[in-house]
Enzyme design. Structure first.
Site, PDB file in Angstrom:
ATOM      1  N   SER A 252       0.853  -1.188   0.000  1.00 60.28           N
ATOM      2  CA  SER A 252       0.000   0.000   0.000  1.00 60.28           C
ATOM      3  C   SER A 252       0.882   1.228   0.000  1.00 60.28           C
ATOM      4  CB  SER A 252      -0.891   0.002   1.233  1.00 60.28           C
ATOM      5  OG  SER A 252      -0.132   0.404   2.350  1.00 60.28           O
ATOM      6  N   LYS A 253       0.316   2.320  -0.508  1.00 66.08           N
ATOM      7  CA  LYS A 253       1.198   3.477  -0.636  1.00 66.08           C
ATOM      8  C   LYS A 253       1.545   4.073   0.723  1.00 66.08           C
ATOM      9  CE  LYS A 253      -2.116   7.115  -1.799  1.00 66.08           C
ATOM     10  NZ  LYS A 253      -2.694   7.919  -2.852  1.00 66.08           N
ATOM     11  N   ARG A 254       0.787   3.726   1.739  1.00 68.09           N
ATOM     12  CA  ARG A 254       1.131   4.215   3.078  1.00 68.09           C
ATOM     13  C   ARG A 254       2.319   3.452   3.673  1.00 68.09           C
ATOM     14  NH1 ARG A 254      -3.700   3.080   4.552  1.00 68.09           N
ATOM     15  NH2 ARG A 254      -4.636   3.886   2.661  1.00 68.09           N
TER      16      ARG A 254
END
Ligand code: GLU
Length: 464
Positions: A252-254
């Site tokens: 995930s981009k987080r």
């Protein structure tokens, strides 16, 4: 039938590696069939919209070298290719569904929907719309519309039966209609939802193959139902496994660096990224590890896809990147390095002489500065032992007068080390540390030749 494929990224902030992984597969299928590859921007989720994100998507596609046939920046026969510029189209098409009773107005307030939701949760049921507005009379509907009551338009999902998504990599995937919510198609702000936008556009843009990540598989029955509601021919679906972390968690981009351009900025070559992504959930028929994007575009087939989740393995990417770096000529490598990886203190001429020495050692282009900075910056002070200092004073004397070439330097130092009864290991380790400031460096004699006698002697003087 002309084969037409597409990617439909949403501009929500970054260009994701997953988008590239899907894009190259769509591109391959279009190219192999003499068809077109389209990029459509799905920007109807205004809350997640990020300014500048569209440019980033195109910058990433260009950096990776994916040619596209139709897109917002080059237009094409089915323009516009940005959903926010197509709002009247969705409104018009959704009216067809209303007229055929395949969709209906819903005037429920946020509060009412919230109550329905909590009631379902309290009963431990899946929260879904209770279809309250599905059976309003024409009169009721007209009254509400006349009074400008805010509303959405929902799909009238059949209450029984099954919807099947014929997926070319998975076979038929069955969904019970009773489990499918009456999807919102058009939101109260006049924007379509993803489901309406994607189906209307894929149909109008004559997309024949929908090749996308498996995270969209659960949306596919909704799409099939919308195609059926319009009476349109279904496209071919292929839902590909998504790239995962080594521990199989979703990237995930987080949590992860999934940005294409940050890989560029970290010194990965586009050829390496393409090769790495090519090997995700697919293997070369001849089991090759290293092959070009061109080759992939010719030989990729959907039937070689494996459904086990492909893994983002940074060691593998590093290995592939190193191998592409070594396949470049020195001039090509210097050019790649010059695109942001060489500090201004290093001249073009110096760079050209350093490249052959560091080429074997670069994993990414970004490693250059770390490996080579001693050529253009003074190394920081290091501790020397008494033995080291003795080695260095002998080295300094010899280096002051020997021929200034690899052979001259080694021909002078190696016999002297032997004459003193010393060992090469500690002697050259001390010399390396004094000259480069590092325990590990490019080959020492060649490095000293490039540095020049004056600089080498000055560095030794400081240490002795
Ligand atoms: N807009 C969707 C996305 O952001 C497209 C999904 C699809 O390919 O249907 O990926």
């Amino acid at each position: 039938m002309t084969v037409r494929t597409r990617i439909a990224p949403s501009p929500t902030g970054i260009a994701h590696l997953g988008t590239a992984y899907i894009a190259m597969r769509n591109l391959a299928i279009a190219r192999q069939n003499g068809g077109q590859f389209v990029i459509r921007i799905e920007d109807t989720d205004r809350e997640r919209y990020v300014e500048g994100a569209v440019d980033i998507i195109f910058e990433a596609m260009k950096w990776l070298g994916y040619p596209y046939d139709e897109a917002p920046d080059i237009s094409g026969p089915y323009a516009p290719y940005t959903q926010s510029e197509r709002l009247p189209i969705y409104k018009e098409y959704v009216q067809q569904l209303i007229a055929n009773k395949k969709a209906y107005y819903c005037f429920c307030t946020k509060e009412r929907l919230e109550q329905v939701r909590s009631a379902a949760l309290a009963k431990k049921e899946l929260p879904r719309y209770d279809r309250h507005c599905r059976h309003l009379t024409d009169e009721d509907i007209q009254k509400q519309l006349d009074s400008k009551a805010p509303h959405v338009i929902r799909l009238a999902v059949p209450e029984t039966g099954v919807t099947i998504c014929q997926d070319v990599v998975r076979g038929p995937v069955e969904f019970q209609n009773s489990g499918i919510d009456d999807q919102v198609l058009l939101k109260s702000d006049g924007y379509p939802t993803y489901h309406l936008g994607v189906v209307v556009d894929d149909h109008l843009m004559k997309i024949t193959h929908i090749i996308r990540g498996e995270e969209w598989l659960s949306s596919s029955p909704k799409h099939v139902l919308i195609y059926e509601a319009f009476g349109w021919e279904l496209p071919i679906f292929a839902h590909l496994p998504v790239i995962r972390n080594k521990d199989h968690s979703k990237m995930s981009k987080r949590k992860n660096d999934v940005s294409i351009l940050s890989h560029r900025d970290r010194g990965y070559l586009p050829e390496a990224i393409n090769n790495f992504l090519a090997l995700m959930g697919w293997s070369h028929p001849e089991k090759k590890d290293i092959f070009s994007l061109d080759e992939f575009l010719k030989i990729f087939t959907l039937d070689r896809i494996t459904l086990t989740a492909p893994v983002y393995d940074i060691e593998k990417l590093n290995w592939i990147n190193g191998s592409y770096i070594r396949s470049l000529t020195d001039v090509e490598l210097a050019e790649r390095l010059s695109a942001g990886f060489v500090p201004s203190a290093c001249s073009g001429e110096l760079l050209a002489s350093i490249v052959p020495l560091v080429k074997e050692r670069l994993v990414t282009l970004k490693d250059f500065d770390d490996l080579a900075s001693f050529f253009y910056l003074e190394p920081s002070a290091v501790e020397m032992t008494a033995d080291d200092k003795e080695y260095l004073s002998v080295a300094k004397e010899l280096l002051a007068s020997c021929a200034w070439s690899k052979e001259g330097i080694e021909g002078s130092l190696i016999p002297a080390v032997k004459d003193h009864g010393w060992k090469n290991g500690p002697f050259f380790a001390a010399l390396r540390l004094a000259v480069t400031g590092k325990k590990i460096s490019p080959p020492l004699s060649e490095s000293m030749v490039i540095l020049g006698r004056e600089k080498v002697l000055a560095r030794l003087t400081l240490k002795v």
